[in-house]
Motif scaffolding. Structure first.
Motif, PDB file in Angstrom:
ATOM      1  N   ALA A 103       0.829  -1.205   0.000  1.00 57.43           N
ATOM      2  CA  ALA A 103       0.000   0.000   0.000  1.00 57.43           C
ATOM      3  C   ALA A 103       0.866   1.259   0.000  1.00 57.43           C
ATOM      4  O   ALA A 103       0.558   2.243  -0.674  1.00 57.43           O
ATOM      5  N   ALA A 104       1.973   1.224   0.746  1.00 54.93           N
ATOM      6  CA  ALA A 104       2.851   2.391   0.825  1.00 54.93           C
ATOM      7  C   ALA A 104       3.549   2.672  -0.497  1.00 54.93           C
ATOM      8  O   ALA A 104       3.906   3.817  -0.784  1.00 54.93           O
ATOM      9  N   LEU A 105       3.733   1.639  -1.325  1.00 54.18           N
ATOM     10  CA  LEU A 105       4.471   1.792  -2.571  1.00 54.18           C
ATOM     11  C   LEU A 105       3.582   1.856  -3.808  1.00 54.18           C
ATOM     12  O   LEU A 105       4.089   1.914  -4.934  1.00 54.18           O
ATOM     13  N   ALA A 106       2.275   1.845  -3.622  1.00 56.58           N
ATOM     14  CA  ALA A 106       1.348   1.702  -4.753  1.00 56.58           C
ATOM     15  C   ALA A 106       1.551   2.749  -5.839  1.00 56.58           C
ATOM     16  O   ALA A 106       1.403   2.458  -7.029  1.00 56.58           O
ATOM     17  N   ASP A 107       1.917   3.970  -5.483  1.00 59.95           N
ATOM     18  CA  ASP A 107       2.060   5.041  -6.473  1.00 59.95           C
ATOM     19  C   ASP A 107       3.486   5.220  -6.965  1.00 59.95           C
ATOM     20  O   ASP A 107       3.763   6.127  -7.747  1.00 59.95           O
ATOM     21  N   CYS A 108       4.395   4.368  -6.524  1.00 56.17           N
ATOM     22  CA  CYS A 108       5.814   4.541  -6.842  1.00 56.17           C
ATOM     23  C   CYS A 108       6.224   3.729  -8.067  1.00 56.17           C
ATOM     24  O   CYS A 108       5.886   2.549  -8.177  1.00 56.17           O
ATOM     25  N   CYS A 109       6.960   4.363  -8.965  1.00 51.94           N
ATOM     26  CA  CYS A 109       7.484   3.671 -10.148  1.00 51.94           C
ATOM     27  C   CYS A 109       8.848   3.053  -9.876  1.00 51.94           C
ATOM     28  O   CYS A 109       9.164   2.002 -10.426  1.00 51.94           O
ATOM     29  N   ARG A 110       9.657   3.709  -9.089  1.00 52.74           N
ATOM     30  CA  ARG A 110      10.986   3.175  -8.758  1.00 52.74           C
ATOM     31  C   ARG A 110      11.114   3.037  -7.248  1.00 52.74           C
ATOM     32  O   ARG A 110      10.777   3.962  -6.504  1.00 52.74           O
ATOM     33  N   VAL A 111      11.614   1.876  -6.830  1.00 52.67           N
ATOM     34  CA  VAL A 111      11.753   1.581  -5.409  1.00 52.67           C
ATOM     35  C   VAL A 111      13.115   0.940  -5.171  1.00 52.67           C
ATOM     36  O   VAL A 111      13.498  -0.009  -5.862  1.00 52.67           O
ATOM     37  N   VAL A 112      13.840   1.457  -4.195  1.00 50.34           N
ATOM     38  CA  VAL A 112      15.077   0.837  -3.732  1.00 50.34           C
ATOM     39  C   VAL A 112      14.853   0.419  -2.282  1.00 50.34           C
ATOM     40  O   VAL A 112      14.417   1.223  -1.457  1.00 50.34           O
ATOM     41  N   ALA A 113      15.139  -0.849  -1.992  1.00 55.60           N
ATOM     42  CA  ALA A 113      15.027  -1.358  -0.624  1.00 55.60           C
ATOM     43  C   ALA A 113      16.418  -1.656  -0.089  1.00 55.60           C
ATOM     44  O   ALA A 113      17.317  -2.064  -0.842  1.00 55.60           O
ATOM     45  N   ARG A 124      21.487   6.300  -7.971  1.00 56.69           N
ATOM     46  CA  ARG A 124      21.464   6.998  -9.252  1.00 56.69           C
ATOM     47  C   ARG A 124      20.285   6.517 -10.094  1.00 56.69           C
ATOM     48  O   ARG A 124      19.608   7.307 -10.758  1.00 56.69           O
ATOM     49  N   TRP A 125      20.030   5.207 -10.066  1.00 59.90           N
ATOM     50  CA  TRP A 125      18.858   4.662 -10.767  1.00 59.90           C
ATOM     51  C   TRP A 125      17.567   5.229 -10.168  1.00 59.90           C
ATOM     52  O   TRP A 125      16.660   5.638 -10.895  1.00 59.90           O
TER      53      TRP A 125
END
Length: 249
Positions: free
Chosen positions: A71-81, A101-102
């Protein structure tokens, strides 16, 4: 940070109010305007968190709460964990500079995810990221305190700002799909594959995890997600009606 990247720092089930307050202060230090908390296990608005946040307490007050990482990432196109493990990750580990950088090339909402203080992020949660970031540390004690890890990563993020262009590179790949669309497509695909017998209930989770990892490494775009979802829906329609798949529903 130059460019159109809109970074949110995401903390998954943080249990220490001092850590949450410290991360809020770091966000203020390094010009990150959004803090998202997934099912926090502490009072993020309590006195301890506010004391550590100092002038970043406004980030605590405006922090958005979510019941799950998806739910927290639903609107995100790029995610780094972030991950402190040395083996067993479902995606390749990256050093901070290439991973950030990515992330900074995002043309919209993006997220930097930190896991629980005691056990980090699960494989399922790591598979919701496009890239995994690890910090170099000694083998004798590789785990870093949450706020210390956030300080190192956010400092690296801030330092990238002056070297990034505001427009995408010529020939750059399309922006990855947002998480909500990707997960909806994977849900449709899993249901169909279960119905036709390609997946079985006791192995479906593991096989879908491999598919999710493949798509994350490929950085599948919004248009590609729509294409695959359209194929899945056409196959669903044809299988339910026994019709010629070449016909349009």
């Amino acid at each position: 940070m130059s460019g159109a990247a809109q970074l949110a720092v995401v903390l998954v089930e943080p249990s220490g109010p001092l850590n949450v307050g410290s991360v809020a202060r770091l966000c203020a230090n390094f010009d990150v305007a959004e803090l998202r908390l997934v099912a926090p296990r502490c009072d993020h608005l309590g006195e301890e968190a506010r004391r550590m946040a100092v002038h970043g307490s406004w980030l605590l007050e405006q922090a958005r709460l979510f019941p799950s990482l998806s739910a927290a990432l639903a609107d995100c196109c790029r995610v780094v964990a972030t991950s402190g493990r040395r083996s067993g990750e479902p995606l390749p580990l990256q050093a901070p500079e290439p991973a950030l950088r990515w992330l900074a090339q995002a043309r919209g909402p993006c997220a930097l995810v930190f896991g629980r203080e005691d056990r980090g992020l699960s494989n399922d949660e790591l598979l919701q990221a496009g890239q995994l970031l690890t910090l170099g540390s000694g083998d004798a004690y590789a785990s870093l305190n949450l706020s210390h890890a956030a300080a190192l990563v956010l400092h690296s993020w801030h330092c990238l700002g002056s070297g990034l262009e505001s427009s995408p590179e010529v020939g750059a790949l399309p922006e990855p799909s947002d998480r909500q669309a990707l997960e909806a497509m994977l849900g449709d695909a899993e249901a169909l594959l279960l119905d036709v017998g390609f997946l079985h209930p006791h192995t479906a989770h593991a096989r879908m995890a491999k598919l999710r990892g493949l798509l994350q490494r490929a950085q599948i775009s919004t248009e590609e997600v729509a294409l695959v979802r359209g194929m899945v829906r056409q196959l669903r329609w044809a299988s339910e009606r026994g019709s010629n798949p070449g016909q349009t529903p």
